[in-house]
Design an enzyme around this catalytic site. Structure first.
Site, short mmCIF file in Angstrom:
data_model
loop_
_atom_site.label_atom_id
_atom_site.label_comp_id
_atom_site.label_asym_id
_atom_site.label_seq_id
_atom_site.Cartn_x
_atom_site.Cartn_y
_atom_site.Cartn_z
N ILE A 184 0.81 -1.22 0.00
CA ILE A 184 0.00 0.00 0.00
C ILE A 184 0.84 1.27 0.00
CG2 ILE A 184 -2.00 -1.05 1.09
CD1 ILE A 184 -1.04 0.01 3.76
N GLY A 199 8.08 4.26 0.01
CA GLY A 199 8.81 5.47 0.34
C GLY A 199 10.29 5.32 0.11
N GLY A 200 11.04 6.38 0.37
CA GLY A 200 12.47 6.35 0.17
C GLY A 200 13.18 5.44 1.14
N MET A 201 12.58 5.20 2.29
CA MET A 201 13.23 4.42 3.32
C MET A 201 12.61 3.04 3.51
SD MET A 201 13.78 5.50 7.25
CE MET A 201 12.03 5.42 7.52
N ALA A 202 11.34 2.89 3.16
CA ALA A 202 10.65 1.63 3.48
C ALA A 202 9.48 1.41 2.54
CB ALA A 202 10.16 1.66 4.92
N VAL A 206 5.50 -0.18 2.58
CA VAL A 206 4.41 -0.37 3.54
C VAL A 206 3.42 -1.39 2.97
CG1 VAL A 206 2.61 0.72 4.92
CG2 VAL A 206 4.67 1.99 4.36
N LYS A 233 5.54 -1.64 8.07
CA LYS A 233 6.57 -0.87 7.38
C LYS A 233 7.83 -1.72 7.35
CE LYS A 233 6.88 3.57 7.90
NZ LYS A 233 6.82 4.12 6.54
N ASP A 269 10.05 15.16 11.01
CA ASP A 269 9.70 14.92 9.60
C ASP A 269 8.20 15.11 9.37
OD1 ASP A 269 10.32 14.35 6.99
OD2 ASP A 269 10.16 12.20 7.21
#
Length: 646
Positions: A15, A18-21, A23, A38, A132
């Site tokens: 769903i 992102g840049g880090m993870a 989901v 995540k 953030d």
């Protein structure tokens, strides 16, 4: 991606990315609920420092409980996969909502703003700065409840992510000036970012754009929002005031807490006019040459208003020029002396001029960090009080004198009140209590739930097996108590063997992992005597270990031969024997041995638990006759006896 994490979380759908993870939507098979997971991108799995911060910050944020904060349920690792399990919010993030609808209605935007501020207020009271805040991290549910996500993860990304992952640096659109400079970040930094989010909600766009992330960051540092040009005219003055105060460049000029912001929002909701000191309508970008022209025209005008005659000043200037010719020699001599004085003064100015600094907000910072920063500029530190405060971490600063934004200088002493953490409390014993009942017990002791793990146990599902710290030890208020909770008894499945056609003795060996239930006997002349004709559980299927299986055994029926001896008297007797009490249901066969072989005189299946273990079998014979009898239990020889008929 695996379909199941740690034999507990079933992955249903992706769903988010992102840049880090990544989901995923998933189902917790133990609690049977939908969650969001995540999963850290693989490129971060080898960065030990990053992983440590990722896990520690996620665990810290798990203690935040608030209706406007996405709950953290679990943190785990499955082989090389690191993940965080959190509340699943059925809706969309604020960024997607703005993309879909454009600028939001200002009253709706103000409601979202208030919910986010309430979440930040809870976090800041617990010593956590989000770092953030952006629309991507704000989830809006179907019933318009705003929930802030990614608490703690932002802290973990600040040291490694900005120069590594292109997507994360996209947050620069919402950076505070101090974040862009790499300076000291506090709760007002979150409020600045929240101001940028408010700007985007009411305008449908971000205030600063550029070709590169660095270009955008510099605009946060050097440029102001153009309220006159960019803010819609129909936005009420007080909302513009909120935005103006939130986006101040200096931390001391912003709201100092989310609580202050919430108060002002509630005033606006109740139609109470706010009194802002600054005039945000003048707070827009102006060219320097325009300001210079204004200064050139405004200064002479101001002097005329004060009654100063400019013509008289010109005449006075001419007289001074004439006098210069008469005093030139004196000036040359004075010049030499003046240069000497200036040289000495310049080299000694450090002894006479003390530089002033702006006092930083050190609330919730560590005493060690504050001491190092202040001593570096020649300012002394004194601990005024050490106080118990469960809302501020141990050895972190509660309050300061002078306050943030004040002017301080070298040689000055700054005083701090420092937290000793929460007051000591005794840990209650919650072992063998249900997980549902623990929350109220911990609340009474000013404690909270920590990390919860699950294990198989003989205790009922949901019952606490153990706790850490142990019961009756002393800990600080607000400490998280870790639990191991029972998943119930582990169910082991075994494969049912096929025993049809085998003897009962062979079947007992093959069915060692299952229990033999009822045994019936039937006659089938087409099959060998003593073999199993059928079984209640089908061979090849998997069932729980220890499950009972019923068997049907083939037994030929013998024809009874009745010998008539009318001349002899028939005597009736009985033989008795005891069976083992440990058995449940057994088949008992008694055979009478005669000249023509053996015959069954007793054949019954006995339920020992109901009928008892003592068995009496009626027998008969002619007077003076002696007979032998053999007893079989479950087709196994059990005993032999004789009877004399007198």
């Amino acid at each position: 991606m695996k379909k199941m994490l740690n034999d507990r979380y079933e992955i249903l759908d992706k769903i988010g990315d992102g840049g880090m993870a990544f989901v995923y939507k998933a189902r917790c098979t133990i609690l049977n609920r939908i969650v969001a997971i995540k999963v850290l991108r693989p490129e971060f799995s080898d960065d030990e420092e990053f992983l440590l911060k990722f896990k520690n910050e996620a665990l810290a944020s798990a203690g935040l409980t608030h209706p406007n904060i996405v709950n953290i349920y679990d943190v785990g690792q499955d082989e090389e996969i690191n993940y965080i399990v959190m509340e699943y919010v059925d809706g969309m993030n604020l960024k997607d909502l703005i993309k879909k609808k454009g600028a939001l209605d200002y009253s709706y935007a103000l409601d979202i703003m208030k919910q986010i501020a309430m979440a930040l207020n809870q976090a800041h009271k617990n010593g956590i700065v989000h770092r953030d805040i952006k629309p991507h991290n704000i989830l809006i549910s179907q019933d318009n409840v705003a929930k802030v996500a990614d608490f703690g993860i932002a802290k973990a990304t600040t040291s490694s992510t900005i120069t590594v992952v292109g997507n994360v640096i996209g947050s620069v659109h919402y950076f505070s000036p101090e974040q862009a400079r790499g300076g000291y970040i506090d709760k007002t930094s979150d409020l600045y970012s929240l101001g940028i989010v408010l700007y985007e909600m009411v305008t449908g766009k971000v205030p600063f754009k550029g070709d590169t992330p660095v270009n955008i960051a510099l605009k946060h540092i050097n440029e102001n929002i153009d309220f006159e040009k960019d803010i819609p005219k129909d936005i009420p003055k007080d909302i513009k005031g909120l935005l103006y105060k939130l986006t101040q460049k200096k931390q001391s000029d912003r709201y100092q807490s989310a609580y202050e912001l919430i108060n002002d929002i509630e005033h606006i909701e109740n139609n109470i006019e706010l009194d802002f000191e600054e005039d945000y309508e003048l707070y827009h970008t102006q060219k320097l040459n325009i300001l210079n022209e204004e200064l050139k025209t405004s200064i002479p005008k101001q002097l005329e208003e004060e009654g100063v005659n400019t013509n008289m000043r010109r005449k006075s200037k001419d007289k001074i020029n004439n006098k210069k010719k008469l005093t030139i020699l004196g000036i040359l001599l004075a010049l030499i002396l003046s240069l000497s004085i200036v040289f000495v003064a310049y080299n000694l100015k450090g002894f006479f001029i003390t530089k002033n600094y702006e006092m930083i907000d050190f609330e919730n910072a560590t005493l060690e960090d504050a001491t190092n920063r202040l001593e570096a500029i020649g300012v002394s530190v004194q601990v005024r009080k050490e106080l118990y405060d469960s809302s501020v971490e141990k050895n972190h600063i509660i309050s300061q004198v002078p306050s943030a934004g004040s002017s301080i200088k070298k040689g000055q002493t700054v005083k701090f009140d420092v937290s000793k953490g929460g007051e000591p409390v005794t840990v209650p014993n919650v072992v063998r209590k249900t997980l549902e009942s623990v929350e109220d017990i911990l609340k009474e002791s000013d404690l909270k739930e920590g990390v919860i793990d699950y294990e198989f146990s003989s205790l009922p599902e949901g019952t606490i097996i153990s706790q850490k710290p142990r019961a009756f030890t002393e800990v600080e208020q607000g400490t998280g108590i870790d639990f191991i909770v029972s998943k119930g008894e582990e169910v082991k499945l075994v494969k049912v063997p096929n025993v049809v056609g085998k003897t009962l003795e062979d079947a007992r060996i093959l069915l060692v992992e299952l229990g033999i239930g009822k045994i019936k006997y039937e006659e089938n002349k087409d099959k060998k005597e003593g073999v199993i004709l059928s079984q209640s559980l089908k061979g090849g299927q998997h069932v729980e270990e220890g499950k009972k299986i019923d068997l049907t055994v083939n037994e030929y029926k013998e024809e009874e031969v009745v010998e008539e001896e009318p001349s002899k008297k028939v005597i009736e007797k009985q033989i008795s024997f005891a069976l083992s009490e440990e058995e449940e249901t057994v088949k008992v066969v008694v055979k009478e041995k005669g000249k023509n072989g053996s015959k069954n005189i007793y054949n019954k299946t006995i339920d020992i638990q109901k009928s008892g273990n003592m068995i009496s079998v009626p027998i008969e014979g002619y007077e003076g006759e002696t007979k032998e009898y053999e007893i079989y239990v479950d087709d196994a020889f059990y005993a032999k006896t004789t009877a004399e008929f007198k």
